[in-house]
Design a protein around this motif. Structure first.
Motif, PDB file in Angstrom:
ATOM      1  N   ILE A   1      31.892  42.886  31.979  1.00 62.31           N
ATOM      2  CA  ILE A   1      32.390  43.158  30.628  1.00 62.31           C
ATOM      3  C   ILE A   1      33.061  41.912  30.061  1.00 62.31           C
ATOM      4  O   ILE A   1      32.896  41.559  28.908  1.00 62.31           O
ATOM      5  CB  ILE A   1      33.368  44.340  30.648  1.00 62.31           C
ATOM      6  N   LEU A   2      33.811  41.195  30.890  1.00 63.87           N
ATOM      7  CA  LEU A   2      34.472  39.981  30.441  1.00 63.87           C
ATOM      8  C   LEU A   2      33.652  38.780  30.869  1.00 63.87           C
ATOM      9  O   LEU A   2      33.490  38.526  32.058  1.00 63.87           O
ATOM     10  CB  LEU A   2      35.881  39.899  31.040  1.00 63.87           C
ATOM     11  N   ALA A   3      33.099  38.063  29.916  1.00 61.89           N
ATOM     12  CA  ALA A   3      32.249  36.921  30.230  1.00 61.89           C
ATOM     13  C   ALA A   3      32.998  35.629  29.938  1.00 61.89           C
ATOM     14  O   ALA A   3      33.668  35.501  28.931  1.00 61.89           O
ATOM     15  CB  ALA A   3      30.965  36.969  29.388  1.00 61.89           C
ATOM     16  N   SER A   4      32.866  34.680  30.844  1.00 61.29           N
ATOM     17  CA  SER A   4      33.562  33.411  30.657  1.00 61.29           C
ATOM     18  C   SER A   4      33.087  32.713  29.398  1.00 61.29           C
ATOM     19  O   SER A   4      31.901  32.695  29.090  1.00 61.29           O
ATOM     20  CB  SER A   4      33.324  32.506  31.877  1.00 61.29           C
ATOM     21  N   SER A   5      34.025  32.138  28.670  1.00 64.61           N
ATOM     22  CA  SER A   5      33.659  31.399  27.460  1.00 64.61           C
ATOM     23  C   SER A   5      33.329  29.951  27.788  1.00 64.61           C
ATOM     24  O   SER A   5      33.004  29.180  26.901  1.00 64.61           O
ATOM     25  CB  SER A   5      34.806  31.447  26.452  1.00 64.61           C
ATOM     26  N   LYS A   6      33.408  29.594  29.071  1.00 65.26           N
ATOM     27  CA  LYS A   6      33.155  28.215  29.500  1.00 65.26           C
ATOM     28  C   LYS A   6      32.021  28.207  30.519  1.00 65.26           C
ATOM     29  O   LYS A   6      32.097  28.881  31.545  1.00 65.26           O
ATOM     30  CB  LYS A   6      34.404  27.612  30.126  1.00 65.26           C
ATOM     31  N   ILE A   7      30.985  27.446  30.214  1.00 68.01           N
ATOM     32  CA  ILE A   7      29.819  27.364  31.096  1.00 68.01           C
ATOM     33  C   ILE A   7      29.411  25.909  31.234  1.00 68.01           C
ATOM     34  O   ILE A   7      29.320  25.177  30.241  1.00 68.01           O
ATOM     35  CB  ILE A   7      28.633  28.175  30.531  1.00 68.01           C
ATOM     36  N   LEU A   8      29.140  25.491  32.458  1.00 69.28           N
ATOM     37  CA  LEU A   8      28.566  24.175  32.718  1.00 69.28           C
ATOM     38  C   LEU A   8      27.185  24.368  33.322  1.00 69.28           C
ATOM     39  O   LEU A   8      27.033  25.004  34.369  1.00 69.28           O
ATOM     40  CB  LEU A   8      29.439  23.373  33.680  1.00 69.28           C
ATOM     41  N   ILE A   9      26.178  23.829  32.644  1.00 68.68           N
ATOM     42  CA  ILE A   9      24.806  23.837  33.165  1.00 68.68           C
ATOM     43  C   ILE A   9      24.575  22.469  33.783  1.00 68.68           C
ATOM     44  O   ILE A   9      24.584  21.455  33.079  1.00 68.68           O
ATOM     45  CB  ILE A   9      23.788  24.118  32.045  1.00 68.68           C
TER      46      ILE A   9
ATOM     47  N   TYR B   1      27.751  21.240  28.680  1.00 69.03           N
ATOM     48  CA  TYR B   1      28.988  22.003  28.766  1.00 69.03           C
ATOM     49  C   TYR B   1      29.167  22.828  27.501  1.00 69.03           C
ATOM     50  O   TYR B   1      29.049  22.322  26.384  1.00 69.03           O
ATOM     51  CB  TYR B   1      30.200  21.088  28.963  1.00 69.03           C
ATOM     52  N   VAL B   2      29.460  24.111  27.710  1.00 64.55           N
ATOM     53  CA  VAL B   2      29.576  25.080  26.618  1.00 64.55           C
ATOM     54  C   VAL B   2      30.971  25.693  26.631  1.00 64.55           C
ATOM     55  O   VAL B   2      31.494  26.046  27.692  1.00 64.55           O
ATOM     56  CB  VAL B   2      28.526  26.197  26.787  1.00 64.55           C
ATOM     57  N   GLU B   3      31.542  25.817  25.450  1.00 68.89           N
ATOM     58  CA  GLU B   3      32.803  26.546  25.340  1.00 68.89           C
ATOM     59  C   GLU B   3      32.849  27.309  24.033  1.00 68.89           C
ATOM     60  O   GLU B   3      32.504  26.771  22.971  1.00 68.89           O
ATOM     61  CB  GLU B   3      34.003  25.600  25.437  1.00 68.89           C
ATOM     62  N   ASP B   4      33.243  28.567  24.130  1.00 73.14           N
ATOM     63  CA  ASP B   4      33.414  29.420  22.945  1.00 73.14           C
ATOM     64  C   ASP B   4      32.174  29.440  22.064  1.00 73.14           C
ATOM     65  O   ASP B   4      32.255  29.380  20.834  1.00 73.14           O
ATOM     66  CB  ASP B   4      34.638  28.981  22.142  1.00 73.14           C
ATOM     67  N   GLY B   5      31.019  29.496  22.697  1.00 73.73           N
ATOM     68  CA  GLY B   5      29.772  29.655  21.968  1.00 73.73           C
ATOM     69  C   GLY B   5      29.180  28.403  21.379  1.00 73.73           C
ATOM     70  O   GLY B   5      28.167  28.467  20.680  1.00 73.73           O
ATOM     71  N   VAL B   6      29.779  27.246  21.669  1.00 73.93           N
ATOM     72  CA  VAL B   6      29.309  25.984  21.089  1.00 73.93           C
ATOM     73  C   VAL B   6      29.084  24.959  22.202  1.00 73.93           C
ATOM     74  O   VAL B   6      29.816  24.940  23.205  1.00 73.93           O
ATOM     75  CB  VAL B   6      30.334  25.433  20.070  1.00 73.93           C
ATOM     76  N   ILE B   7      28.086  24.118  22.031  1.00 76.44           N
ATOM     77  CA  ILE B   7      27.841  23.034  22.984  1.00 76.44           C
ATOM     78  C   ILE B   7      28.866  21.930  22.733  1.00 76.44           C
ATOM     79  O   ILE B   7      28.949  21.376  21.637  1.00 76.44           O
ATOM     80  CB  ILE B   7      26.409  22.496  22.846  1.00 76.44           C
TER      81      ILE B   7
ATOM     82  N   SER C   1      26.054  22.097  18.388  1.00 75.68           N
ATOM     83  CA  SER C   1      25.061  23.156  18.171  1.00 75.68           C
ATOM     84  C   SER C   1      25.522  24.455  18.811  1.00 75.68           C
ATOM     85  O   SER C   1      26.309  24.464  19.757  1.00 75.68           O
ATOM     86  CB  SER C   1      23.712  22.744  18.769  1.00 75.68           C
ATOM     87  N   ASP C   2      25.010  25.571  18.291  1.00 77.00           N
ATOM     88  CA  ASP C   2      25.284  26.859  18.914  1.00 77.00           C
ATOM     89  C   ASP C   2      24.758  26.858  20.343  1.00 77.00           C
ATOM     90  O   ASP C   2      23.693  26.283  20.618  1.00 77.00           O
ATOM     91  CB  ASP C   2      24.607  27.993  18.140  1.00 77.00           C
ATOM     92  N   ALA C   3      25.475  27.529  21.224  1.00 73.81           N
ATOM     93  CA  ALA C   3      25.073  27.579  22.634  1.00 73.81           C
ATOM     94  C   ALA C   3      24.034  28.674  22.841  1.00 73.81           C
ATOM     95  O   ALA C   3      24.277  29.695  23.485  1.00 73.81           O
ATOM     96  CB  ALA C   3      26.282  27.790  23.522  1.00 73.81           C
ATOM     97  N   ASP C   4      22.865  28.473  22.241  1.00 76.21           N
ATOM     98  CA  ASP C   4      21.688  29.321  22.462  1.00 76.21           C
ATOM     99  C   ASP C   4      20.750  28.515  23.343  1.00 76.21           C
ATOM    100  O   ASP C   4      20.050  27.601  22.865  1.00 76.21           O
ATOM    101  CB  ASP C   4      21.010  29.664  21.142  1.00 76.21           C
ATOM    102  N   ILE C   5      20.713  28.832  24.615  1.00 78.92           N
ATOM    103  CA  ILE C   5      20.098  27.957  25.615  1.00 78.92           C
ATOM    104  C   ILE C   5      19.290  28.784  26.611  1.00 78.92           C
ATOM    105  O   ILE C   5      19.690  29.903  26.961  1.00 78.92           O
ATOM    106  CB  ILE C   5      21.185  27.164  26.373  1.00 78.92           C
ATOM    107  N   ILE C   6      18.185  28.238  27.072  1.00 78.34           N
ATOM    108  CA  ILE C   6      17.469  28.858  28.181  1.00 78.34           C
ATOM    109  C   ILE C   6      17.359  27.867  29.333  1.00 78.34           C
ATOM    110  O   ILE C   6      17.295  26.654  29.126  1.00 78.34           O
ATOM    111  CB  ILE C   6      16.065  29.349  27.783  1.00 78.34           C
TER     112      ILE C   6
END
Length: 556
Positions: free
Chosen positions: A68-76, A93-99, A458-463
């Protein structure tokens, strides 16, 4: 302690997103359709209520409280980042929905979710320019709504789509209001095109209002006589108004009068099955309408976008116009690239009827020609025309092909099939793939580089895409609500392993983590790049007229 490589008050904070998520386990088969519908109804009705965690516990297996709680910080980390213009090995690196950063060896503090993309491609999420969700059409409504259709899209690596708003009794405003209501179920970003089905003093003013609301494209149907079809006079008025607004005019190009005649001819010959659909609207009628729309757009000097180009005949008209310098965009759809019309002759009605769409899937050879045109840039981007109906709905036309609801699936399959068909065959590169599935759409509809790029800001829309993995398509495992799939049994190379939408991991380990109402409407401004130079061209045209001629009036 945070690294000095990435350090500011936002990045160093240990905040977490409080968005709830409905956790859908492994893809649900057709035997689970009733259970899936029940879960969707429960989730939609309960999301607005307090105590969501209690709801999660009550439907064990479909909601994981840890998700339910998803991290707002992601490192690919460690992947090959592929954009439309270049590729490089880099971290994202992504934070709060933005690259926030794209470069090698990014250091981050504890608490950041790290995704290992070694050996994978990290690409912008797909943007589907052509969908019809919750569309009322031919006496029924498409089976996929804004939740099920978007959930399917996310499972297939598409993170935004642009849907067509159909006016209500010709009213753009009422149509817009209806689609705003339908889109409340959305779980990813979306935009709107607007169809024009009549013309009066009100419609041009409503077009201005729609542009203010973020709609920068208007579609004109040259087919579907008696319902959506418009006249050449209306198309001319629409082209002029689009040009004045900086909006993109789009056409469904088939000669509706001739199609109507072709349908009557088939019925008179006793051809009432799905094959009659293809026979009644041959490629020549698509080519004629395409050529007519192109010439009318040239007359007005307005850019033109031809949706779902299905035949080599229509493609050649587009190529001819482009060669002359005209701004014409051709959009193939996945079904036209990979299928042929032999399926419409299947002796089983349901099997054949599921392939009925307009313009129809063409004979073998057209798909290869469209693939070649896509590889050379004549055709610019790939859509789906996702417009799904189930077997019961398709059976409305069991005695008369004219009553079969037109439409096929594709929103979930597009990214996989384009890679397998175009990249694995060597027809296009990985960077080209990003261009035709994401970037070109973002540019055409004026949302680049917010969308369609992996760039800072850019928006963090990533695959995260594994080119060495394999995919398999089946109605038993897809996420659409339809009980059929026109790509049933197809397998190929290249698979979306992770989808990130707005900075949230929504697809991972073959599992969806989405919730109705979490998507966002994307406003799209007018005057895209196709309008560059339009004013100058108009000036040159006026200068070339050498008119009016000043004549001496003499009495006779």
């Amino acid at each position: 302690m945070c690294s000095d490589h990435i350090c500011n008050s936002l990045i160093c904070s240990n905040t977490w997103s409080s968005r709830p998520s409905l956790y859908l386990i492994q893809p649900l088969g057709s035997k689970m359709a009733h259970l899936r519908s029940l879960i969707l109804l429960l989730s939609i009705s309960l999301l607005s209520l307090p105590g969501l965690s209690q709801f999660c516990e009550s439907v064990n297996g479909y909601c994981d409280s840890e998700n339910i709680l998803a991290s707002s910080k992601i490192l690919i980390k460690g992947g090959t980042v592929v954009n439309a213009d270049h590729q490089e090995v880099a971290d994202v690196y992504v934070e709060d929905g933005v690259i926030v950063a794209v470069r090698p060896n990014i250091k981050v503090p504890d608490g950041v979710r790290v995704l290992d993309a070694t050996g994978r491609l990290v690409m912008p999420g797909g943007i589907d320019p052509h969908t019809h969700l919750a569309m009322e059409f031919m006496g029924t409504e498409t089976i996929d709504n804004f939740f099920s259709g978007q959930a399917a899209a996310l499972a297939g690596g598409t993170t935004m789509h642009i849907d067509f708003v159909i006016p209500v009794n010709g009213s753009l405003s009422k149509g817009y209001e209806a689609y705003v209501e339908k889109a409340k179920l959305s779980c990813m970003d979306y935009g709107f095109h607007m169809a024009i089905t009549k013309w009066d003093d009100i419609v041009p003013k409503e077009m201005e209002t729609m542009v203010q609301k973020g709609i920068n494209s208007f579609k004109f149907f040259m087919a579907y006589k008696g319902s959506l079809m418009i006249s050449d006079e209306l198309l001319l008025e629409g082209l002029k108004k689009c040009k004045s607004l900086g909006a993109l005019a789009m056409v469904h190009a088939e000669n509706g009068d001739a199609v109507f005649e072709g349908q009557k001819r088939m019925i008179q010959l006793g051809i009432t099955g799905p094959e009659g659909h293809a026979l009644s609207r041959p490629p020549v009628l698509e080519a004629e309408a395409t050529a007519r729309a192109i010439r009318l757009a040239a007359f007005v000097n307005a850019p033109l976008y031809v949706v779902h180009v299905m035949s080599s005949d229509a493609m050649e008209e587009i190529a001819r116009a482009q060669k002359s310098g005209q701004n014409v965009i051709g959009e193939p759809v996945v079904s036209g690239l990979v299928l042929d019309d032999s399926v419409l002759w299947n002796p089983d009605f349901i099997t054949a009827a599921k392939f009925v769409m307009s313009p129809p899937i063409r004979a073998a050879g057209h798909g290869k020609a469209l693939q070649a045109a896509l590889s050379t840039g004549i055709l610019k981007l790939v859509g789906t025309d996702h417009c799904t109906f189930n077997s019961k709905q398709k059976s409305l036309g069991i005695d008369d092909f004219r009553k079969i609801p037109n439409g096929v699936n594709g929103i979930e399959e597009r990214m996989h099939l384009v890679w397998d068909t175009m990249v694995e065959s060597g027809q296009i590169s990985a960077t080209d793939y990003v261009r035709v599935t994401s970037t070109e759409c973002a540019k055409l509809f004026n949302i680049y580089p917010r969308k369609g790029a992996i760039r800072v800001g850019s928006d963090a829309d990533i695959i995260i895409f594994n080119p060495n993995s394999t995919f398999h398509i089946s109605a038993h495992s897809h996420h659409s609500r339809s009980d059929t799939n026109v790509y049933e049994g197809r397998s190929g190379k290249g698979k979306v392993e992770v989808t990130i939408s707005g900075g949230r991991i929504v697809w991972e380990n073959e599992e969806l983590n989405v919730v109705p109402g979490s998507g966002n409407y994307v406003s799209m401004p007018p005057f895209n790049y196709l309008y560059h130079g339009i004013d100058k061209a108009d000036q040159n045209y006026l200068a070339s007229l050498k008119a009016p001629v000043n004549r001496i009036k003499q009495s006779l």
